[in-house]
Write a protein that holds these residues in place. Structure first.
Motif, short mmCIF file in Angstrom:
data_model
loop_
_atom_site.label_atom_id
_atom_site.label_comp_id
_atom_site.label_asym_id
_atom_site.label_seq_id
_atom_site.Cartn_x
_atom_site.Cartn_y
_atom_site.Cartn_z
N TYR A 1 0.83 -1.20 0.00
CA TYR A 1 0.00 0.00 0.00
C TYR A 1 0.87 1.26 0.00
O TYR A 1 0.57 2.24 -0.70
N ILE A 2 1.94 1.25 0.79
CA ILE A 2 2.82 2.43 0.85
C ILE A 2 3.39 2.73 -0.53
O ILE A 2 3.46 3.89 -0.96
N VAL A 3 3.81 1.68 -1.25
CA VAL A 3 4.39 1.88 -2.59
C VAL A 3 3.37 2.50 -3.53
O VAL A 3 3.60 3.53 -4.17
N VAL A 4 2.20 1.86 -3.62
CA VAL A 4 1.20 2.35 -4.59
C VAL A 4 0.60 3.67 -4.15
O VAL A 4 0.17 4.48 -4.98
N PHE A 5 0.59 3.95 -2.86
CA PHE A 5 0.08 5.22 -2.33
C PHE A 5 0.95 6.39 -2.80
O PHE A 5 0.44 7.48 -3.11
N HIS A 6 2.27 6.16 -2.83
CA HIS A 6 3.18 7.27 -3.11
C HIS A 6 3.42 7.50 -4.61
O HIS A 6 3.93 8.57 -4.98
N ILE A 7 3.12 6.53 -5.44
CA ILE A 7 3.36 6.72 -6.88
C ILE A 7 2.61 7.93 -7.42
O ILE A 7 3.22 8.83 -8.04
N PRO A 8 1.29 8.05 -7.24
CA PRO A 8 0.60 9.23 -7.78
C PRO A 8 1.01 10.53 -7.09
O PRO A 8 1.04 11.59 -7.72
N ILE A 9 1.35 10.46 -5.81
CA ILE A 9 1.73 11.68 -5.08
C ILE A 9 3.05 12.22 -5.63
O ILE A 9 3.18 13.42 -5.92
N ILE A 10 4.04 11.34 -5.77
CA ILE A 10 5.35 11.80 -6.23
C ILE A 10 5.28 12.30 -7.67
O ILE A 10 5.82 13.37 -8.01
N ILE A 11 4.63 11.53 -8.55
CA ILE A 11 4.56 11.94 -9.96
C ILE A 11 3.78 13.25 -10.11
O ILE A 11 4.19 14.14 -10.87
N THR A 12 2.69 13.37 -9.37
CA THR A 12 1.89 14.60 -9.46
C THR A 12 2.68 15.81 -8.97
O THR A 12 2.64 16.89 -9.59
N ALA A 13 3.42 15.63 -7.87
CA ALA A 13 4.20 16.75 -7.34
C ALA A 13 5.29 17.20 -8.32
O ALA A 13 5.64 18.38 -8.36
N GLN B 1 -5.03 -4.30 -1.66
CA GLN B 1 -3.85 -4.87 -1.01
C GLN B 1 -4.23 -5.87 0.08
O GLN B 1 -3.42 -6.71 0.47
N ARG B 2 -5.46 -5.80 0.59
CA ARG B 2 -5.92 -6.80 1.57
C ARG B 2 -6.17 -8.15 0.91
O ARG B 2 -6.27 -9.16 1.60
N SER B 3 -6.30 -8.17 -0.40
CA SER B 3 -6.58 -9.40 -1.12
C SER B 3 -5.50 -9.60 -2.18
O SER B 3 -5.70 -9.28 -3.35
N PRO B 4 -4.33 -10.11 -1.80
CA PRO B 4 -3.21 -10.14 -2.75
C PRO B 4 -3.35 -11.17 -3.86
O PRO B 4 -2.74 -11.02 -4.91
#
Length: 514
Positions: free
Chosen positions: A316-328, A437-440
């Motif tokens: 979740y941490i990985v996929v959470f930060h992808i749009p944040i970093i790219i957008t910034a 991510q709860r259902s891998p």
């Protein structure tokens, strides 16, 4: 306890003089302040049958003590009687005691036959001997040689009823259970039968057999042997080291000083908390407070659950930060107005992210947690296949967030409105990503797990914080947002679904998940 006479191997009568003599000798061969559970049983039995131990020590002085020999598996005490005579009392494994005693071949065969009967019934047999000394030489071999063999005591120590089921659970989970004991092979065989350890054919190995093997033959035999009997402390250490060198992750249980080397050698040393010695507990990685094998099985189950939760949190941490970093990074490069302001980053990182992360520790263990084989030691917490899927998920969410923002700006929408819709997509996507991510292994709608009481509250807090930022004037002005209309909510939900569900639908088919 079964008491056996040395002459014919029959059970001694309860009131026989030989029985009293055998018990008293066994008690005097024990430590005065006994710590070993077996010695506790001997002293308690003697006290309960007419010979209180404190009275037994009156007038006697412990002149010398020969410690437990891990090779012969015997120990002895020399007592000075009130009349000044010296008596040595020894107890231990029958083979070791017979080496000390002057017995005829018939007496030896009778003792060995009785030992086989006792051991075959699953009891632990302890042989007892004594010897009158003219003087104390303080040379063990001189003082013990020529002792008189008194008989055997059999101790019934049946496995706890829950052990069999726990061992079966471990075996289903791919955990190999190996029993290492100093007891007679017949006793070990009986115990293995009771707890369901596979040990037939090549599944049993004895200490004397190990001693005759070279390293190659020993390692070959160890691959199949699940029951090891008449094992010395040095051989325990050898077994643990060999298993490690074969690539196994080894957990070793023990309770005594003789187990220290093996406990220290193992990846995980597990000492007994109730009957374990202080030195065993001090070198162990874990201390088992209830001395129960079922707790080890529960620890394996809990460990797998914790690792699963960590994996999902990291994903979740990985996929959470992808749009944040790219957008910034993307908006300044395109010359567009900032989509994410510092206040948004603070909200996402310090408020939203920690709240959402509470979901995974509250999940119940997977139903197949104890049906999966152990993971490889070199397996990364996020494998390459999973990372590629996370990257695809994050990029699609990024496309939805930035695409909607630029599209609305291009159509003349106010900056605050475009930012609010884009931020709504980002937040709603977090809800979807948590479920994903709860259902891998399967799409979350095919593997829905109930019982997580935190999940609804986290979703309410997540979407509620977005509503507060957009509907409360003070907060919306500070964040550069506007109130979300039903059309905005519908657009954000539709774009989020388009960005997340297609990848989720292919999970378990074209995307590796483990």
């Amino acid at each position: 306890a079964a008491l056996v006479t040395p002459s014919d191997g029959t059970l001694a009568s309860p009131d026989s003089a030989r029985r009293s003599e055998l018990l008293r000798a066994a008690a005097l061969a024990c430590e005065i302040d006994a710590f070993d559970p077996l010695e506790h049983v001997i002293l308690a039995y003697v006290s309960a049958h007419g010979s209180p131990t404190q009275e037994m020590y009156i007038g006697r002085r412990l002149a010398h003590e020969y410690a437990f020999d891990p090779v012969t598996k015997t120990m002895s005490h020399v007592w000075e009687e009130p009349d000044g005579t010296l008596w040595l009392y020894a107890k231990g494994a029958l083979e070791g005691i017979l080496e000390l005693c002057a017995v005829t071949s018939a007496e030896r065969e009778a003792a060995l036959a009785a030992n086989r009967v006792i051991s075959g019934d699953g009891m632990r047999a302890i042989a007892v001997a004594r010897k009158r000394l003219d003087r104390l030489s303080a040379r063990r071999e001189d003082d013990e040689r020529g002792a008189t063999y008194l008989g055997l005591i059999g101790f019934a120590d049946e496995p706890r009823p829950e052990v069999r089921a726990s061992i079966q659970e471990c075996q289903k989970a791919g955990v190999r259970v190996v029993m290492i004991t100093g007891d007679h092979p017949l006793t070990a065989h009986w115990v293995a039968e009771q707890v369901g350890l596979d040990h037939m054919d090549d599944g049993m190995l004895t200490g004397p057999e190990m001693g005759r093997m070279d390293e190659t033959a020993f390692r070959r035999a160890l691959r199949n042997a699940n029951v090891l009997a008449r094992i010395t402390p040095a051989q325990k250490h050898r077994v643990v080291r060999a298993l490690k060198e074969q690539g196994e992750v080894v957990a070793m249980t023990g309770d005594g000083i003789n187990d220290v080397a093996a406990l220290r050698e193992a990846h995980v040393g597990v000492a007994m908390g109730k009957r374990g010695t202080e030195v065993a507990r001090s070198v162990a990685t874990l201390v088992l407070l209830d001395d129960n094998f079922k707790t080890i099985e529960a620890a394996v189950r809990l460990g797998r659950q914790v690792y699963d939760n960590l994996q999902r949190a990291f994903r979740y941490i990985v996929v959470f930060h992808i749009p944040i970093i790219i957008t910034a990074l993307l908006m300044p490069l395109l010359g567009a107005p900032l989509l994410l302001r510092p206040v948004h980053l603070v909200w996402l990182e310090l408020v939203l992210h920690p709240i959402i992360a509470l979901v995974y520790p509250a999940d119940r263990p997977d139903s197949d947690a104890m049906r999966r084989p152990p993971r490889r030691r070199d397996e990364p917490i996020i494998s390459g296949g999973v990372f590629r899927r996370l990257l695809a998920e994050g990029l699609l969410v990024t496309l939805a967030v930035n695409g909607s923002y630029l599209l609305l700006l291009g159509r003349g929408a106010p900056e605050a409105e475009a930012r609010t819709v884009a931020l709504a997509i980002l937040v709603i996507a977090q809800v979807f990503l948590v479920l994903m991510q709860r259902s891998p292994g399967k799409p979350f709608w095919r593997n829905w797990k109930d019982g997580n009481r935190v999940l609804p509250w986290v979703f309410v807090a997540t979407l509620g914080s977005l509503a507060l930022l957009s509907y409360v004037p003070v907060l919306s002005n500070a964040a550069g947002l506007v109130p979300l209309t039903p059309a905005h909510w519908g657009l954000a939900l539709a774009l989020t679904a388009l960005a997340t569900l297609p990848i989720e639908a292919t999970k378990g088919a074209s995307w590796p998940c483990t």
